[in-house]
Write a protein that holds these residues in place. Structure first.
Motif, short mmCIF file in Angstrom:
data_model
loop_
_atom_site.label_atom_id
_atom_site.label_comp_id
_atom_site.label_asym_id
_atom_site.label_seq_id
_atom_site.Cartn_x
_atom_site.Cartn_y
_atom_site.Cartn_z
N THR A 188 -11.74 -1.19 8.38
CA THR A 188 -10.66 -0.25 8.69
C THR A 188 -10.41 0.74 7.57
OG1 THR A 188 -9.03 -1.79 7.81
CG2 THR A 188 -9.50 -1.89 10.18
N ILE A 189 -11.15 0.68 6.48
CA ILE A 189 -10.88 1.59 5.36
C ILE A 189 -11.17 3.03 5.77
CG2 ILE A 189 -13.14 1.59 4.25
CD1 ILE A 189 -11.21 1.03 1.69
N GLY A 190 -10.34 3.91 5.33
CA GLY A 190 -10.50 5.32 5.65
C GLY A 190 -9.93 5.73 6.98
N ARG A 191 -9.33 4.81 7.70
CA ARG A 191 -8.77 5.12 9.00
C ARG A 191 -7.24 5.00 8.89
NH1 ARG A 191 -10.35 1.62 14.15
NH2 ARG A 191 -11.32 0.58 12.41
N HIS A 192 -6.55 6.00 9.25
CA HIS A 192 -5.10 5.98 9.20
C HIS A 192 -4.56 5.33 10.46
CE1 HIS A 192 -0.96 7.48 8.95
NE2 HIS A 192 -1.21 7.56 7.65
N ARG A 193 -3.47 4.62 10.34
CA ARG A 193 -2.94 3.89 11.50
C ARG A 193 -2.54 4.82 12.64
NH1 ARG A 193 0.66 -1.21 9.70
NH2 ARG A 193 -0.89 -2.14 8.35
N SER A 194 -2.01 5.98 12.31
CA SER A 194 -1.55 6.87 13.37
C SER A 194 -2.64 7.80 13.86
CB SER A 194 -0.35 7.69 12.87
OG SER A 194 -0.76 8.53 11.82
N ALA A 195 -3.86 7.63 13.36
CA ALA A 195 -4.94 8.50 13.79
C ALA A 195 -5.29 8.21 15.24
CB ALA A 195 -6.17 8.30 12.92
N ARG A 196 -5.45 9.26 16.02
CA ARG A 196 -5.80 9.12 17.42
C ARG A 196 -7.15 9.76 17.65
NH1 ARG A 196 -1.69 12.15 20.63
NH2 ARG A 196 -1.59 13.37 18.76
N VAL A 197 -7.79 9.33 18.69
CA VAL A 197 -9.04 9.96 19.09
C VAL A 197 -8.74 11.34 19.64
CG1 VAL A 197 -11.04 9.76 20.61
CG2 VAL A 197 -10.03 7.72 19.60
N ALA A 232 -23.22 -6.92 -6.37
CA ALA A 232 -23.44 -8.14 -5.59
C ALA A 232 -22.22 -9.05 -5.65
CB ALA A 232 -24.67 -8.88 -6.11
N CYS A 233 -21.44 -8.95 -6.73
CA CYS A 233 -20.26 -9.81 -6.87
C CYS A 233 -19.00 -9.19 -6.28
CB CYS A 233 -20.04 -10.14 -8.34
SG CYS A 233 -21.35 -11.17 -9.02
N CYS A 234 -19.05 -7.92 -5.92
CA CYS A 234 -17.88 -7.25 -5.35
C CYS A 234 -17.68 -7.66 -3.90
CB CYS A 234 -18.06 -5.73 -5.40
SG CYS A 234 -17.89 -5.04 -7.02
N PRO A 235 -16.43 -7.69 -3.44
CA PRO A 235 -16.19 -7.97 -2.02
C PRO A 235 -16.55 -6.76 -1.16
CG PRO A 235 -14.13 -7.52 -3.13
CD PRO A 235 -15.19 -7.54 -4.19
N GLN A 236 -16.79 -7.02 0.10
CA GLN A 236 -17.11 -5.93 1.03
C GLN A 236 -15.85 -5.15 1.38
OE1 GLN A 236 -18.99 -8.03 4.27
NE2 GLN A 236 -20.99 -7.34 3.57
N LEU A 237 -16.04 -3.87 1.67
CA LEU A 237 -14.92 -3.05 2.13
C LEU A 237 -14.58 -3.45 3.56
CD1 LEU A 237 -16.00 0.47 0.86
CD2 LEU A 237 -14.27 -1.02 -0.12
N PRO A 238 -13.30 -3.46 3.90
CA PRO A 238 -12.95 -3.79 5.28
C PRO A 238 -13.37 -2.66 6.23
CG PRO A 238 -11.01 -3.18 4.04
CD PRO A 238 -12.14 -3.24 3.06
N ALA A 260 -25.35 -1.75 -3.03
CA ALA A 260 -24.27 -0.81 -2.71
C ALA A 260 -24.00 -0.78 -1.21
CB ALA A 260 -24.62 0.58 -3.22
N LEU A 261 -25.04 -0.84 -0.41
CA LEU A 261 -24.85 -0.81 1.04
C LEU A 261 -24.18 -2.08 1.55
CD1 LEU A 261 -25.42 1.00 3.49
CD2 LEU A 261 -27.51 -0.28 3.83
N ARG A 262 -24.38 -3.21 0.87
CA ARG A 262 -23.71 -4.43 1.26
C ARG A 262 -22.20 -4.30 1.09
NH1 ARG A 262 -20.92 -8.37 -0.25
NH2 ARG A 262 -20.82 -7.70 -2.38
N ILE A 263 -21.77 -3.56 0.07
CA ILE A 263 -20.34 -3.38 -0.16
C ILE A 263 -19.72 -2.53 0.95
CG2 ILE A 263 -18.63 -2.31 -1.67
CD1 ILE A 263 -20.42 -3.04 -4.01
N CYS A 264 -20.34 -1.41 1.26
CA CYS A 264 -19.73 -0.48 2.21
C CYS A 264 -20.27 -0.62 3.63
CB CYS A 264 -19.89 0.95 1.72
SG CYS A 264 -21.59 1.47 1.49
N GLY A 265 -21.09 -1.62 3.90
CA GLY A 265 -21.69 -1.81 5.22
C GLY A 265 -20.70 -1.94 6.36
#
Length: 147
Positions: free
Chosen positions: A131-140, A123-129, A48-53
């Motif tokens: 940038t997932i969970g980050r909105h394009r217009s989000a600012r610090v 183990a067969c699933c692709p990894q999450l990118p 599971a950690l490999r997917i969301c790493g």
């Protein structure tokens, strides 16, 4: 997909198959207990950690203001990943065991079989990118103004 990374990713489900095979040994045998305990403690969490790493690595640890520990960030991330592997594995084991108890189908072999199947799927699933969970217009966030 290259064959070598897939083969490495399939080591975790292979450990589940070894644990399932170890159930044929006598009940109190250390050769039975060791693979089963290691798989239940780390197998599903590692997959599971490999997917969301990559998505988790987006927010890395920040070192202390003083520079007395140069490896703080690296060591902190390793400890975090180690604890996540163990806690995710134990959580998956408890959820599967509870579901099997509720369905009145509980057995140790069935828990291992379902966790091995879930580990194989992970183990067969692709990894999450990253940038997932980050909105394009989000600012610090900036500190509030005084005054």
């Amino acid at each position: 997909m290259k064959h070598r990374p897939l083969a490495i990713r399939l080591l975790t489900p292979a450990a589940g198959l070894v644990a399932m095979g170890a159930t044929a040994l006598p009940a109190a045998s250390p050769l039975r207990i060791a693979p089963v305990a290691l798989f239940l403690a780390a197998g599903p969490g590692f997959a599971a950690l490999r997917i969301c790493g990559p998505a988790l690595n987006r927010n890395r640890a920040v070192g202390p203001a003083e520079s007395w520990d140069r490896n703080f960030e690296r060591d902190s991330d390793r400890i975090e990943q180690f604890l996540l592997v163990i806690l995710l594995s134990l959580s998956a084991s408890v959820i599967v065991a509870t579901a099997l108890i509720a369905l009145e189908l509980f057995s140790g072999f069935m828990v291992l079989a379902l966790l091995t199947l879930a580990t194989l799927l992970a183990a067969c699933c692709p990894q999450l990118p990253p940038t997932i969970g980050r909105h394009r217009s989000a600012r610090v966030a900036s500190p509030p103004r005084k005054g």
